[in-house]
Design a protein around this motif. Structure first.
Motif, PDB file in Angstrom:
ATOM      1  N   ARG A  62      -5.929  -8.048   4.912  1.00  0.00           N
ATOM      2  CA  ARG A  62      -5.779  -7.975   3.573  1.00  0.00           C
ATOM      3  C   ARG A  62      -5.245  -6.395   3.195  1.00  0.00           C
ATOM      4  NH1 ARG A  62     -10.709  -9.662   4.885  1.00  0.00           N
ATOM      5  NH2 ARG A  62     -10.360 -11.669   4.446  1.00  0.00           N
ATOM      6  N   PRO A  63      -4.986  -6.487   1.892  1.00  0.00           N
ATOM      7  CA  PRO A  63      -4.472  -5.158   1.568  1.00  0.00           C
ATOM      8  C   PRO A  63      -5.795  -4.338   1.215  1.00  0.00           C
ATOM      9  CG  PRO A  63      -3.323  -6.729   0.164  1.00  0.00           C
ATOM     10  CD  PRO A  63      -4.382  -7.438   0.877  1.00  0.00           C
ATOM     11  N   TYR A  64      -5.621  -3.033   1.368  1.00  0.00           N
ATOM     12  CA  TYR A  64      -6.766  -2.115   1.169  1.00  0.00           C
ATOM     13  C   TYR A  64      -6.387  -1.629  -0.391  1.00  0.00           C
ATOM     14  CZ  TYR A  64      -9.490   2.167   0.813  1.00  0.00           C
ATOM     15  OH  TYR A  64     -10.470   3.181   0.527  1.00  0.00           O
ATOM     16  N   ARG A  65      -7.549  -1.486  -1.148  1.00  0.00           N
ATOM     17  CA  ARG A  65      -7.349  -1.154  -2.404  1.00  0.00           C
ATOM     18  C   ARG A  65      -7.707   0.096  -2.789  1.00  0.00           C
ATOM     19  NH1 ARG A  65      -9.875  -5.576  -6.881  1.00  0.00           N
ATOM     20  NH2 ARG A  65      -7.860  -6.430  -5.879  1.00  0.00           N
ATOM     21  N   GLU A  96      -4.764   1.610 -10.134  1.00  0.00           N
ATOM     22  CA  GLU A  96      -5.269   0.956  -9.128  1.00  0.00           C
ATOM     23  C   GLU A  96      -4.081   0.299  -8.001  1.00  0.00           C
ATOM     24  OE1 GLU A  96      -7.971  -2.730  -8.614  1.00  0.00           O
ATOM     25  OE2 GLU A  96      -9.371  -0.775  -8.714  1.00  0.00           O
ATOM     26  N   GLU A 146      -2.722  -1.608  -4.322  1.00  0.00           N
ATOM     27  CA  GLU A 146      -3.029  -2.307  -3.226  1.00  0.00           C
ATOM     28  C   GLU A 146      -2.157  -2.092  -2.010  1.00  0.00           C
ATOM     29  OE1 GLU A 146      -3.747  -6.691  -3.741  1.00  0.00           O
ATOM     30  OE2 GLU A 146      -5.772  -6.370  -4.419  1.00  0.00           O
TER      31      GLU A 146
END
Length: 671
Positions: free
Chosen positions: A340-343, A439, A441
């Motif tokens: 999953r992506p890093y935020r 923000e 991702e």
């Protein structure tokens, strides 16, 4: 050509307040703006109010409002990075001064932009003030606008009270940590308090607006887009300026090229595009990006002739590209940094992040080409992909796979050359994120092209010359840091060199020392943090007989360096870009040793034999870094260069601790 759109390239930030590097990177392309020819400057009106009414994107009529204290007409665009960055600043100004009678209106006079593109860019940058398309460039001509990113302030009686830049945070080749002057807000404060505007004119900084000059007339000798300009662009620009790549427009499209033509010509004439920073007097490089003078002259002739299209049949066929990759062919494996992506937060400093990914290479794999592609380019300052072997005795050099840094192309080795990935190795992604105010991702990936072991003649490893113990004094304008790399295997050759410094980097040299003699291999007289090239030698350089590869890094910590975060600081090694680094990475090829020439294998006994030299080095490693003397080195105890480039490799089990056994196995492999 201008490189940088939100869709495509890494941003360069330093301090949390230093804004997106994509903007810094693109602004670097605007350095040294020339005087605009008189024919290119739109005539100013008798009364700026005559530019009204405007038709808003929502279909509403925007009249000149005499009850407003002033109107701020901001010239924006979908693709110009300076305009995109200042859009958010303008939104803040609009909100701050709305109850004081200040109206902010955004105008797009770029002929290449559609209303849909302008609206999408406005939404992405958070703009809510009224937006206007100016397809016939009536408003831009009336108000004398020449560049996006600039503003015109019309006072209550319809006179231009101020025209120029918003502030000084961004300037040709400069992206300051914070603005030091605020010309637009200063002008507004003067107007609102009834004072004459102290500074009524400054130079707008941004992308040139190309005003309509199309001609259907084609003289017999005139160049045309399809016959003459398309081949030029395919050779020198298409690498980056195509759909899905880092350029802000597609050079295969006549309308786009016409819209950007003035800006393209400016960057060509000032030799800012294509980007290349090696001095031609030293070294020959196969990946040099250089535009011949005759190509610039051809483009200028076409531009001045009215940019005629010509016969589409005359266009050469488009070259083939691997979709989404700059690799010789489609990658054999694509490995993301995680499931999953890093935020990435909207602001603040993000420490280096490390992600371990499994490429599922059950057998030894040889990689002949690789590319690291950021998932959220606007916040990825750099990404380095390392190999962490299952057995640290397989550790080689710095164990790189490839890296993503601004300006660097995909890694592709000469025929027969490849990087060895031991069976069941993991990939370690070192990610440096620099927030850009929103923000994001990120799901960065690496793609690799493999080759059969029997076709490999040379193993490629990455080595480094580095000094991490320097101190740059305050206000030093030309501080020199030196380092060297020694000890090369017989028959090794040098393929590439990649210098690396940060915002105070001024110049860089690489030399080869043979006894008392030195040979200069590379000179970068004007280091640009926004373009971090890998310089690939035209022919591999034999390292036999070379005692050392030396680097000389020069830093400018003075106030004369416009990118300097703080000239009063004493600057040392650090991972963040307001700190500094002094190093060069070298790709070195070692000939593969035939099996019959290799040393006899040690019989398996259930335990690896102790190596006294490796053991001594492991003990030295622990003595240096094991501050609490508990027999292990944790990340906070290690030096910054170990943390940045080695810790995740030495830490074989990934528990955040390097034991003596892990260090000994790694040192044994490095012998």
């Amino acid at each position: 050509m201008l490189f940088a759109r939100q869709r495509g390239i890494a941003l360069h930030h330093a301090h949390p307040s230093l804004l997106a590097g994509m903007v810094a990177l693109a602004i670097a392309c605007l350095a040294g703006l020339p005087q605009i020819a008189a024919a290119e400057i739109p005539a100013k009106p008798v009364s700026p109010a005559e530019a009204f009414p405007f038709e808003g994107l929502d279909g509403s009529a925007i009249e000149f409002d005499a009850s407003a204290r002033c109107h701020v007409i901001a010239f924006l665009g979908a693709g110009c990075p300076v305009a995109r960055q200042y859009a958010g600043r303008l939104e803040e100004i609009a909100a701050k001064y709305a109850d004081q009678g200040v109206r902010v209106i955004g105008v797009d006079a770029n002929r290449q932009d559609s209303a849909e593109e302008f609206l999408a860019a406005a939404r992405e940058t958070g703009v809510t003030f009224p937006l206007v398309m100016d397809p016939r460039q009536r408003i831009a001509r009336a108000l004398g606008a020449t560049r996006t990113g600039g503003v015109v302030v019309v006072d209550q009686i319809g006179h231009v009270a101020y025209a120029g830049r918003i502030d000084d945070q961004f300037a040709p080749g400069v992206a300051r940590a914070v603005a030091t002057t605020h010309e637009l807000t200063a002008a507004l404060e003067d107007l609102l308090t009834g004072r004459p505007v102290a500074v009524p004119r400054t130079e707008a900084v941004g992308c040139l607006i190309t005003f309509d000059r199309d001609s259907d007339f084609v003289a017999e000798a005139s160049p045309t887009f399809h016959r003459d300009i398309v081949p030029l662009l395919q050779t020198h620009c298409l690498e980056c300026h195509r759909t899905g790549e880092i350029g802000p427009f597609d050079v295969t499209t006549l309308d786009e090229v016409r819209g950007w033509a003035a800006m393209m010509l400016e960057t060509m004439e000032q030799q800012r595009m294509p980007p290349w920073h090696a001095a031609p007097e030293h070294g020959s490089f196969k990946n040099a990006r250089q535009l011949p003078a005759e190509a610039t002259a051809l483009f200028k002739t076409w531009f001045e002739a009215g940019m005629p299209a010509g016969d589409p049949v005359a266009s050469p066929p488009a070259p083939a590209f691997v979709d989404g990759w700059r690799l010789p062919r489609a990658p054999d494996a694509i490995v993301p940094l995680g499931r999953r992506p890093y935020r990435v937060p909207a602001s603040g400093t993000v420490d280096y992040q490390y992600f371990v990914a499994d490429p599922h290479f059950e057998d030894e794999t040889w990689v002949s080409a690789a590319q690291c592609v950021p998932g959220a380019p606007s916040v990825v300052h750099h990404g380095i992909v390392f190999v962490r072997p299952e057995n640290l005795s397989d550790f080689r050099g710095m164990s790189f796979v490839t890296a993503y840094v601004p300006g660097q192309r995909a890694t592709a080795f000469p025929p027969g050359h490849a990087r060895r990935i031991p069976a069941r190795s993991k990939f370690v992604f070192q990610m440096h994120y620099t927030p850009d105010g929103r923000e994001r991702e990120d799901l960065t990936s690496v793609g690799v092209v493999t080759m059969p072991r029997e076709e490999v003649t040379h193993e490629v490893v990455t080595l480094a010359a580095v000094d991490q113990d320097f101190e740059i004094p305050p206000h030093a304008a030309n501080h020199e840091v030196r380092a060297e790399l020694k000890g090369f295997s017989k028959g090794s050759t040098l393929l590439t060199v990649s210098p690396h410094m940060h915002l105070r980097g001024k110049a860089f040299e690489v030399r080869a020392r043979r006894g008392s003699e030195t040979e200069t291999l590379l000179v970068v007289p004007h280091y640009d943090f926004n373009w971090q090239h890998t310089y690939e030698f035209s022919e591999p350089l034999p390292l036999d007989g070379i005692d050392a590869l030396e680097i000389v890094a020069r830093f400018d910590n003075s106030a004369a360096n416009p990118t300097n975060p703080d000239p009063a600081e004493t600057v040392m090694w650090g991972e963040q870009t307001w700190e500094e680094m002094a190093l060069a990475f070298f790709e070195v090829a070692k000939p593969i040793v035939a099996a019959e020439e290799a040393a006899p294998a040690v019989a398996a006994t259930g335990a690896e034999p102790e190596d006294s030299v490796a053991a001594a080095r492991a003990d030295s490693f622990l003595a240096r870094f094991d501050a609490d003397h508990d027999g292990v080195v944790v990340r906070t105890e290690a030096s910054r260069i170990v943390r940045d480039y080695s810790f995740s490799i030495l830490d074989a089990d990934g528990d955040g601790r390097i034991t003596r056994d892990e260090a000994s196995r790694a040192m044994r492999a490095r012998r």
